[in-house]
Design a protein around this motif. Structure first.
Motif, PDB file in Angstrom:
ATOM      1  N   ARG A 135      -8.795   2.821   1.721  1.00  0.00           N
ATOM      2  CA  ARG A 135      -7.567   2.277   2.292  1.00  0.00           C
ATOM      3  C   ARG A 135      -6.781   1.593   1.180  1.00  0.00           C
ATOM      4  O   ARG A 135      -7.303   0.756   0.464  1.00  0.00           O
ATOM      5  CB  ARG A 135      -7.927   1.288   3.393  1.00  0.00           C
ATOM      6  N   MET A 136      -5.505   1.970   1.030  1.00  0.00           N
ATOM      7  CA  MET A 136      -4.674   1.420  -0.045  1.00  0.00           C
ATOM      8  C   MET A 136      -4.047   0.091   0.342  1.00  0.00           C
ATOM      9  O   MET A 136      -3.922  -0.793  -0.487  1.00  0.00           O
ATOM     10  CB  MET A 136      -3.572   2.415  -0.406  1.00  0.00           C
ATOM     11  N   PHE A 137      -3.610  -0.011   1.573  1.00  0.00           N
ATOM     12  CA  PHE A 137      -2.882  -1.193   2.013  1.00  0.00           C
ATOM     13  C   PHE A 137      -3.746  -2.020   2.948  1.00  0.00           C
ATOM     14  O   PHE A 137      -4.452  -1.486   3.792  1.00  0.00           O
ATOM     15  CB  PHE A 137      -1.599  -0.783   2.745  1.00  0.00           C
ATOM     16  N   ILE A 138      -3.670  -3.323   2.777  1.00  0.00           N
ATOM     17  CA  ILE A 138      -4.394  -4.238   3.645  1.00  0.00           C
ATOM     18  C   ILE A 138      -3.397  -5.271   4.142  1.00  0.00           C
ATOM     19  O   ILE A 138      -2.726  -5.935   3.350  1.00  0.00           O
ATOM     20  CB  ILE A 138      -5.544  -4.927   2.892  1.00  0.00           C
ATOM     21  N   ILE A 139      -3.291  -5.381   5.453  1.00  0.00           N
ATOM     22  CA  ILE A 139      -2.350  -6.309   6.070  1.00  0.00           C
ATOM     23  C   ILE A 139      -3.100  -7.528   6.578  1.00  0.00           C
ATOM     24  O   ILE A 139      -4.117  -7.399   7.247  1.00  0.00           O
ATOM     25  CB  ILE A 139      -1.590  -5.614   7.228  1.00  0.00           C
ATOM     26  N   PRO A 196       5.912 -11.750   6.360  1.00  0.00           N
ATOM     27  CA  PRO A 196       6.080 -10.610   7.267  1.00  0.00           C
ATOM     28  C   PRO A 196       5.372  -9.360   6.743  1.00  0.00           C
ATOM     29  O   PRO A 196       5.253  -9.167   5.527  1.00  0.00           O
ATOM     30  CB  PRO A 196       7.598 -10.397   7.290  1.00  0.00           C
ATOM     31  N   VAL A 197       4.917  -8.536   7.673  1.00  0.00           N
ATOM     32  CA  VAL A 197       4.154  -7.340   7.331  1.00  0.00           C
ATOM     33  C   VAL A 197       4.920  -6.442   6.360  1.00  0.00           C
ATOM     34  O   VAL A 197       4.353  -5.956   5.372  1.00  0.00           O
ATOM     35  CB  VAL A 197       3.747  -6.563   8.608  1.00  0.00           C
ATOM     36  N   TYR A 198       6.216  -6.233   6.593  1.00  0.00           N
ATOM     37  CA  TYR A 198       6.963  -5.328   5.716  1.00  0.00           C
ATOM     38  C   TYR A 198       7.013  -5.892   4.290  1.00  0.00           C
ATOM     39  O   TYR A 198       6.946  -5.139   3.319  1.00  0.00           O
ATOM     40  CB  TYR A 198       8.360  -5.027   6.262  1.00  0.00           C
ATOM     41  N   GLU A 199       7.077  -7.229   4.147  1.00  0.00           N
ATOM     42  CA  GLU A 199       7.072  -7.835   2.820  1.00  0.00           C
ATOM     43  C   GLU A 199       5.687  -7.708   2.169  1.00  0.00           C
ATOM     44  O   GLU A 199       5.593  -7.516   0.954  1.00  0.00           O
ATOM     45  CB  GLU A 199       7.486  -9.308   2.886  1.00  0.00           C
ATOM     46  N   GLN A 200       4.628  -7.790   2.962  1.00  0.00           N
ATOM     47  CA  GLN A 200       3.284  -7.584   2.426  1.00  0.00           C
ATOM     48  C   GLN A 200       3.166  -6.173   1.846  1.00  0.00           C
ATOM     49  O   GLN A 200       2.588  -5.972   0.768  1.00  0.00           O
ATOM     50  CB  GLN A 200       2.223  -7.788   3.508  1.00  0.00           C
ATOM     51  N   VAL A 211       2.880  -2.540  -2.873  1.00  0.00           N
ATOM     52  CA  VAL A 211       3.358  -1.399  -3.653  1.00  0.00           C
ATOM     53  C   VAL A 211       3.687  -1.861  -5.071  1.00  0.00           C
ATOM     54  O   VAL A 211       3.296  -1.224  -6.051  1.00  0.00           O
ATOM     55  CB  VAL A 211       4.583  -0.720  -2.990  1.00  0.00           C
ATOM     56  N   GLU A 212       4.383  -2.993  -5.187  1.00  0.00           N
ATOM     57  CA  GLU A 212       4.730  -3.511  -6.511  1.00  0.00           C
ATOM     58  C   GLU A 212       3.469  -3.783  -7.340  1.00  0.00           C
ATOM     59  O   GLU A 212       3.404  -3.418  -8.513  1.00  0.00           O
ATOM     60  CB  GLU A 212       5.573  -4.784  -6.380  1.00  0.00           C
ATOM     61  N   THR A 213       2.475  -4.398  -6.715  1.00  0.00           N
ATOM     62  CA  THR A 213       1.227  -4.694  -7.419  1.00  0.00           C
ATOM     63  C   THR A 213       0.527  -3.409  -7.843  1.00  0.00           C
ATOM     64  O   THR A 213       0.022  -3.310  -8.970  1.00  0.00           O
ATOM     65  CB  THR A 213       0.297  -5.552  -6.533  1.00  0.00           C
ATOM     66  N   MET A 214       0.513  -2.412  -6.961  1.00  0.00           N
ATOM     67  CA  MET A 214      -0.147  -1.152  -7.299  1.00  0.00           C
ATOM     68  C   MET A 214       0.569  -0.444  -8.451  1.00  0.00           C
ATOM     69  O   MET A 214      -0.081   0.180  -9.291  1.00  0.00           O
ATOM     70  CB  MET A 214      -0.241  -0.249  -6.068  1.00  0.00           C
ATOM     71  N   VAL A 215       1.891  -0.556  -8.506  1.00  0.00           N
ATOM     72  CA  VAL A 215       2.633   0.044  -9.624  1.00  0.00           C
ATOM     73  C   VAL A 215       2.316  -0.718 -10.911  1.00  0.00           C
ATOM     74  O   VAL A 215       2.016  -0.115 -11.946  1.00  0.00           O
ATOM     75  CB  VAL A 215       4.156   0.061  -9.339  1.00  0.00           C
ATOM     76  N   LEU A 216       2.349  -2.048 -10.846  1.00  0.00           N
ATOM     77  CA  LEU A 216       2.102  -2.860 -12.039  1.00  0.00           C
ATOM     78  C   LEU A 216       0.693  -2.680 -12.585  1.00  0.00           C
ATOM     79  O   LEU A 216       0.480  -2.751 -13.797  1.00  0.00           O
ATOM     80  CB  LEU A 216       2.352  -4.345 -11.742  1.00  0.00           C
ATOM     81  N   THR A 217      -0.274  -2.446 -11.706  1.00  0.00           N
ATOM     82  CA  THR A 217      -1.670  -2.304 -12.142  1.00  0.00           C
ATOM     83  C   THR A 217      -2.056  -0.850 -12.427  1.00  0.00           C
ATOM     84  O   THR A 217      -3.195  -0.581 -12.816  1.00  0.00           O
ATOM     85  CB  THR A 217      -2.632  -2.886 -11.090  1.00  0.00           C
ATOM     86  N   GLY A 218      -1.125   0.076 -12.214  1.00  0.00           N
ATOM     87  CA  GLY A 218      -1.393   1.469 -12.511  1.00  0.00           C
ATOM     88  C   GLY A 218      -2.109   2.233 -11.410  1.00  0.00           C
ATOM     89  O   GLY A 218      -2.460   3.390 -11.591  1.00  0.00           O
TER      90      GLY A 218
END
Length: 126
Positions: A6-10, A17-21, A26-33
């Motif tokens: 599972r990629m996303f954890i809410i 808010p969930v949409y901001e989480q 996504v930003e963290t996953m891009v920054l960490t590769g």
């Protein structure tokens, strides 16, 4: 979704808010590769089912990611991490440095020492 982690954890208890989480993750996953330019985002429907979240919430996150230029939607194909997502996120974080400067100023007024702040910086940067 079979066979993959599972990629996303809410966090349903979070004040964020969930949409901001989702956007932050996504930003963290891009920054960490974890996610790279050209990687396909999960479909709104599949992510909605996986996370048991209203599809409109997922769509809101995707719309904001698109507005920021972090993803690009290709009709009939889906949404993909944009080529310059890493640069966009990096620039956003650099702009937040002004907020950090203000926060450090407030911390100084509250009696937090430079050494305490430097210790925090050393913990983050290692």
């Amino acid at each position: 979704m079979k066979g993959r982690q599972r990629m996303f954890i809410i966090d349903a208890m979070s004040r964020t808010p969930v949409y901001e989480q989702l956007i932050e993750q996504v930003e963290t996953m891009v920054l960490t590769g974890v996610m790279k330019s050209g990687d396909k985002m999960p479909s709104v429907r599949s992510l909605s089912g996986e996370l048991s979240i209203n599809p409109n919430t997922i769509q809101k996150a995707y719309a904001e990611l698109d507005r920021k230029g972090l993803i690009a939607s290709v009709p009939g194909k889906g949404s993909f991490i944009s080529e310059n997502a890493m640069d966009i996120i990096g620039n956003d974080k650099r702009e937040q440095a002004a907020d950090l400067k203000d926060l450090i100023g407030e911390m100084k007024l509250a009696g937090v020492t430079k050494q305490e702040i430097m210790k925090i910086i050393e913990e983050v940067y290692g």
